[in-house]
Scaffold this motif. Structure first.
Motif, short mmCIF file in Angstrom:
data_model
loop_
_atom_site.label_atom_id
_atom_site.label_comp_id
_atom_site.label_asym_id
_atom_site.label_seq_id
_atom_site.Cartn_x
_atom_site.Cartn_y
_atom_site.Cartn_z
N PHE A 204 16.10 60.80 -20.27
CA PHE A 204 17.29 60.81 -19.43
C PHE A 204 16.82 60.63 -17.99
N SER A 205 17.74 60.51 -17.07
CA SER A 205 17.35 60.29 -15.67
C SER A 205 16.54 61.46 -15.15
N SER A 206 15.39 61.16 -14.58
CA SER A 206 14.52 62.24 -14.08
C SER A 206 15.08 62.87 -12.81
N THR A 207 15.97 62.18 -12.10
CA THR A 207 16.55 62.72 -10.88
C THR A 207 18.06 62.80 -10.98
N ARG A 208 18.63 63.58 -10.06
CA ARG A 208 20.08 63.73 -9.96
C ARG A 208 20.56 63.14 -8.62
N PRO A 209 21.86 62.91 -8.49
CA PRO A 209 22.37 62.45 -7.20
C PRO A 209 21.96 63.40 -6.08
N GLY A 210 21.51 62.83 -4.98
CA GLY A 210 21.03 63.64 -3.87
C GLY A 210 19.52 63.62 -3.75
N ALA A 211 18.85 63.21 -4.82
CA ALA A 211 17.39 63.14 -4.79
C ALA A 211 16.94 61.84 -4.14
N SER A 212 15.80 61.88 -3.47
CA SER A 212 15.21 60.67 -2.91
C SER A 212 14.81 59.75 -4.05
N GLY A 213 15.25 58.48 -3.99
CA GLY A 213 14.91 57.53 -5.05
C GLY A 213 15.75 57.67 -6.28
N TYR A 214 16.90 58.37 -6.18
CA TYR A 214 17.74 58.59 -7.36
C TYR A 214 18.11 57.27 -8.04
N ASN A 215 17.98 57.23 -9.35
CA ASN A 215 18.35 56.09 -10.16
C ASN A 215 18.93 56.65 -11.46
N ALA A 216 20.12 56.20 -11.82
CA ALA A 216 20.80 56.77 -12.99
C ALA A 216 20.27 56.26 -14.31
N ASP A 217 19.21 55.43 -14.29
CA ASP A 217 18.68 54.90 -15.55
C ASP A 217 17.99 55.98 -16.35
#
Length: 610
Positions: A204-217
């Protein structure tokens, strides 16, 4: 810890409830190796220890070592996304670089970060895990401030046995592993154990909205591994052997400025060791071992040359351990030579260590004392420990211990350009603890209070005291790791009940703030029901709120995770496993703006695994 009176009363009430119902504890006849560097019954140990057995590991399904550790008392984790990403493990509130991690007696980890690559350790290769809480620098040297975690792969014994499993689950997870274990028998028996495994997941996406470099892939991972060990009996009391493990994990993550580039990391763990054990005299047993481990970490954040980095740690160790029986007592003498190399920094560190330990049992009394000296580029570090236990009878035992420890500065803290200072000193710890254990009448209970005072802690100082660098690693902080741990287990009819509760106060004494990513309260509960060939169970992990940063401005909310599993043994060799994690589909964080898994399922068909 300054708990209100009402909380103290609640703790006492809960302890009484646990004695009559639930909790996690050690079984008295369990054999533990890590606590004393030699096999010993848990009933004869002063050290606070937990053992995760093969059954618990087998029913965990696909996942990671960190997922299993998170369900143990005194342990918390933080992870930057799916199971293949960077993971930190905290023991009794100690930093992730303040524990020692061993793989079949071989130390693993990066000399630049001081932590183990948990994401690259293959779960399918593990037979059991031993966790020893508290300082063990007298036995294992640098970094054993919060404890030692030792991971064991399977040994070969008896008639040949073949095991295999295949599984699939959420996020397009696929898993498979196989092994063969056995012994040739006879006076010159050859014991062998070999295994291999593969696992992949879309994640799943390693980051959430608000993170630097966020990508929903989706950020997936692939892990493949092989391990083996073989030993031969030369004569009664004399044995030679060798072992190895190789594991590689490819893991995707998110990074700024990557565009359509496949941002990923490659993490490798490779270990190998040869040893010889000799019964030189009826009371003198000698073990010599040469071991080598590699921790390789490559990160690829964009298509340019600056987007690729590779940091490789190589450790070579020679150890000579002598156990001498003196009547019913045991004297242990140890020499250890360790060489660390980081190729990208062109730096090497050599540590020579000398240690002695003495343990004795007199009627209802247990004693142990140990001392060690580690000599390296940062000078000589002397550590010591002493423990006492008293058996009251009827399964009740009290223990008390004191011990000192230290953490060696990492290569980053010493040599990284513009950040490290070659003058940095080791961090030091001084721990004291008392415990009460009960094992009888179908109940097990373990209650422990600990107070670990840390000095010369290394933090990022801004401005740097050297007057040159804007910021740097510097010995400036003091901290206290204080807490109370309660655990136990029992069986009511066909239901096994276990639970653990931890109250702790891991605080930065310099600032008065709570240490990052460590909660003041966390707990685990488990129950399983056996009916013939069917076994079903539930696990609940609960954590209080934490802060994601040292200034305590980014709060991470508490969470509770419920897992369910069932196994059915439809023949003596064949079984199926079905597991559902995070049943309530909780949305939570263990690291700020990094993703965690929602509800997932995993099913597997297993042969030879019980």
């Amino acid at each position: 810890m300054n708990f209100p009176v009402s909380r103290q009363a609640a703790a006492v009430s809960l302890a009484l409830a646990l004695i009559s119902s639930t909790a996690i504890a050690e079984v008295a006849d369990t054999v533990v190796v890590t606590a004393t560097r030699t096999p010993q019954l848990a009933a004869d140990l002063i050290a606070d220890t937990t053992v995760i057995n093969a059954e618990e590991i087998a029913r965990s399904g696909a996942g990671s070592v960190a997922d299993i550790l998170q369900r143990q008392r005194g342990i918390e984790i933080a992870r930057n996304g799916p199971a293949g990403t960077t993971t930190s493990v905290y023991v009794r509130g100690a930093n992730a670089n303040q524990i020692v991690v061993l793989l079949d007696g071989v130390r693993i980890g990066s000399s630049t970060t001081g932590t183990a690559s948990w994401n690259a350790i293959p779960l399918g290769a593990i037979d059991r895990i031993e966790i020893v809480y508290g300082p063990l620098s007298t036995l294992y040297g640098a970094d054993a401030i919060g404890g030692v975690i030792q991971i064991f792969t399977r040994k070969g014994e008896g008639a040949p046995v073949v095991t295999a499993s295949v599984g699939a689950g959420s996020n397009a997870t696929l898993q498979g592993d196989a092994g063969i274990f056995g012994s040739s028998g006879g006076p010159n028996a050859i014991n062998y154990a070999f295994g291999a495994g593969y696992e992949e997941s879309d994640g799943f996406s390693s980051t959430r909205p608000g993170a630097s470099g966020y990508n929903a892939d989706e950020d997936g991972y692939r892990r493949r591994n092989a391990n083996g060990r073989v030993s031969m009996a030369l004569a009664p009391g004399h044995e030679i052997g060798a072992q190895f493990l190789a594991s590689r994990t490819y893991s995707q993550y998110d990074a700024s400025g990557s565009g359509s580039y496949d941002v990923h990391s490659d993490s490798d763990i490779n270990t190998a060791a040869v040893y010889m054990t000799n019964q030189l005299l009826p009371n003198w047993r000698s073990t010599v071992q040469y071991a080598r481990s590699e921790d390789k970490s490559g990160n690829f954040s964009n298509a340019t040359a600056s987007g690729a980095s590779q940091i490789d740690t190589e450790q070579n160790e020679f150890s000579w351990q002598n156990n001498v029986a003196i009547g019913q007592d045991t004297l242990q003498l140890l020499f250890n030579h360790r060489k660390e190399e980081v190729s990208s920094m062109r730096q090497t560190r050599i540590t020579n260590s000398y240690a002695a330990a003495y343990s004795a049992k007199r009627a209802n009394h247990l004693f142990d004392v140990s001392a060690r000296q580690d000599r390296s580029v940062y000078g000589s570090q002397n550590t010591g420990a002493a423990g006492y236990g008293y058996e009251f009878g009827n399964g009740l035992r009290a223990t008390a211990s004191i011990g000192t420890s230290f953490r060696a500065p990492t290569f980053n803290e010493l040599y990284f350009p513009g950040y490290g200072l070659a003058t940095n000193k080791p961090e030091k710890g001084r721990n004291r603890e008392v415990g009460l254990r009960y094992d009888g009448n179908g109940y097990n209970l373990n209650a422990t209070y600990f107070h670990n005072r840390l000095t010369d802690m290394i933090v990022s100082a801004t401005p740097c005291p050297d007057g040159i660098n804007r910021s740097c690693a510097y010995n400036v902080n003091e901290a206290t790791l204080e807490g109370f741990s309660l655990a136990g287990s029992t069986r009511l009819m066909d239901v096994n009940l276990r639970a653990s509760l931890d109250w702790q106060d891991p605080r930065d004494d310099t600032t008065g703030r709570q240490l990052a990513r460590r909660a003041k309260k966390h707990a685990n509960f488990a129950a399983d029901y056996v009916m013939g060939q069917l076994k079903s169970g539930a696990e609940l992990t609960v954590s209080g709120d934490r802060f994601d940063n040292a200034p305590n401005t980014n709060r991470l909310a508490g969470y509770g995770l419920l897992n369910l599993y069932t196994t059915y043994q439809f023949t003596p060799d064949w079984s199926v496993l079905l597991r559902v994690n995070n049943v309530a589909d909780k949305n939570y964080e263990v690291a700020r703006n990094y993703g965690t898994s929602g509800r997932t399922w995993f099913a597997s068909l297993r042969y030879g695994i019980r």
